[in-house]
Scaffold this active site. Structure first.
Site, PDB file in Angstrom:
ATOM      1  N   CYS A   1      -0.145   4.048   2.463  1.00  0.00           N
ATOM      2  CA  CYS A   1       0.275   3.868   3.851  1.00  0.00           C
ATOM      3  C   CYS A   1       1.760   4.173   4.032  1.00  0.00           C
ATOM      4  CB  CYS A   1       0.040   2.427   4.300  1.00  0.00           C
ATOM      5  SG  CYS A   1      -1.520   1.735   3.771  1.00  0.00           S
ATOM      6  N   ASP A   2       2.580   3.745   3.079  1.00  0.00           N
ATOM      7  CA  ASP A   2       4.021   3.651   3.351  1.00  0.00           C
ATOM      8  C   ASP A   2       4.929   4.481   2.459  1.00  0.00           C
ATOM      9  OD1 ASP A   2       3.382   1.824   5.348  1.00  0.00           O
ATOM     10  OD2 ASP A   2       3.404   0.145   3.938  1.00  0.00           O
TER      11      ASP A   2
ATOM     12  N   CYS B   1       0.823  -1.198   0.000  1.00  0.00           N
ATOM     13  CA  CYS B   1       0.000   0.000   0.000  1.00  0.00           C
ATOM     14  C   CYS B   1       0.864   1.258   0.000  1.00  0.00           C
ATOM     15  CB  CYS B   1      -0.897  -0.031   1.243  1.00  0.00           C
ATOM     16  SG  CYS B   1      -1.772   1.486   1.548  1.00  0.00           S
TER      17      CYS B   1
END
Lengths: 308, 308
Positions: free
Chosen positions: A137-138, A134
């Site tokens: 997210c990261d 993802c």
């Protein structure tokens, strides 16, 4: 004490579950939506959504917050619960959560789906240490670093584009020599200076001690093995439906089989959204599924009550 | 001069047509949406819409203006045209409008459907002010109120049952002394305490200033005239799908038959939204149909181009 018998329990609070809730509430059904806390839904990690009509550009988080507000405005109850099992016992539905048993006349399974693992050495060990599924997210952890995206579909290319705004270099390794992603996304990706495609290639191993250091890749046409130094690996090789909590007819990949009314192989249990077999998994198809499941429940519950 | 060959012409600019346009544009298809001016779609006359997730309360006009803006932002062309005929000639699609011939590799028919009017005084004036043609859309506005359903077919009885869960009292006026709806539906309706049938009766007038106040009914056997105070009038005397422009496999009521990919009986012609046979006709189902039709077209057109 007599346990509450809901008309309907909806397992999952993504686009399908919340839309089913909105419709069910408007049909006058006593409805409880269970929001799983363990696994964030795919939608809530979507950075940019541009194809839910009415919102030219939004984020999954923003859209889900709107849907949630919409559902609450219609008076449905939303509760956090990790559902362990959905069972049919003599026609009544039992929903077993981490700390209680809940009862309903009907259940809609709207549990979504989650990304598949690539299944190579180093993947699990380095999860959260450079391995991700993802970009939303990261990606921020990889500012001015080099990353590798694995896959050639919508998700791979969408996230490669997100990464290209943050990382210094984005390689995209795809096992074929062309992309599955839509033309608009392809064109965007091809126009990005810092995205480079590595065709006909699969990752065999992810190497690193405390963090990802490099990957070993194989060209599937020539058999040639190469190494590539990267600090992040983003994997997009498919999705697993979250359907282990219920025994229903499913396809080989675990997606629940329904008819066009969202009826499953068990009477009174319905499925909607990404967890069911469908020609397309999108927010627009999930909301349609949710509405159709709700009207099916309305008919089913009306019948049940009359037969009492 | 060589006429433009579009990848895709979409006939109809309602929720299904515009969503198909958004998706088609994002797949890189050269797409033209034809907006019929003659008949306003069902959506554009809906006063209040509370079940399209993301918009707690909006109007059909407002929602369609948002969808239109969204489609234009994705670069699709929208053109006003009254379509007379859609034809398949040796695989190519010809769309005949009031003033020209247009050509495309694929066509999506998204022409919608319109409820038949009862044709009595007060009906048009009080549309959206107590007069409705859809309980799924509007029942929630009549909580604890008294309503009248007009009709004796499947739709009338299905919607009477939906209304009975929300309204305090549901009268069903039918011109005959028995229902056309299937036995199961009939039995359900007869068992409901708050549904009362008024047989052999037709509504002659709907009366109210700012909202429905009462109806005048006539018993067709005795000729007796009566008044009934109600706050809502739900009319089910038929729905006309706007499908006369194209020869495809249809059901007895003229709705186009498709599979789950929105494919019709003619290759390269797809149908989406209210004009096709579907378990539910709503904005949410129309947008899903539109997206699914677009991905089907994308695959079809890609194939066609590769075969050249």
């Amino acid at each position: 004490m007599v346990a509450t018998m809901y008309d309907l329990i909806i397992v999952g609070a993504g686009p399908a579950g919340l839309t089913a809730g909105i419709y069910a509430a408007r049909y006058g059904l006593e409805t409880l939506v269970l929001e799983q806390s363990a696994v964030p839904g795919q939608i809530s990690v979507a950075n940019v959504i541009e194809n839910y009509p009415g919102f030219i550009s939004t984020s999954g988080k923003e859209l889900m917050s709107r849907f949630r507000e919409h559902a609450l405005a219609n008076g449905i109850a939303i509760k956090k619960a990790d559902v362990k099992k959905v069972e049919d016992v003599a026609g009544k539905k039992i929903v077993l959560t981490h700390d209680e048993e809940l009862y309903a006349l009907a259940v809609i399974v709207a549990t979504g789906a989650n990304p598949k693992l690539l299944g190579v050495p180093g993947e699990r060990k380095l999860l959260g240490k450079g391995v991700s599924y993802c970009a939303t997210c990261d990606a921020a952890f990889f500012a001015d670093q080099e990353v590798l995206v694995i896959g050639g579909g919508e998700s791979a290319v969408t996230d490669a584009l997100i990464l290209s705004g943050i990382a210094s270099k984005v390689y995209v390794a795809h096992r074929r020599d062309s992309l599955r992603a839509c033309k608009v996304l392809q064109q965007r990706a091809f126009m990005k200076d810092n995205i480079e495609f590595i065709w006909d290639s699969v990752v065999e191993e992810i190497i690193g001690e405390e963090a990802v250091e490099k990957v070993i890749m194989k060209n599937v046409k020539t058999g040639e093995m190469t190494e590539k130094n990267v600090e992040g690996v983003f994997i997009y090789v498919g999705i697993n439906p979250n359907t282990g909590i219920v025994e229903l007819e499913k396809n080989d990949n675990g997606f629940i089989i329904t008819n066009e009314k969202m009826e499953t192989s068990v009477k009174g249990i319905y499925a909607a959204g990404d967890c069911r077999v469908s020609p397309l998994w999108q927010v627009v198809t999930a909301v349609a599924d949710g509405a159709v499941a709700a009207i099916s429940v309305q008919e089913y519950v009306t019948d049940l009550k009359l037969m009492r």
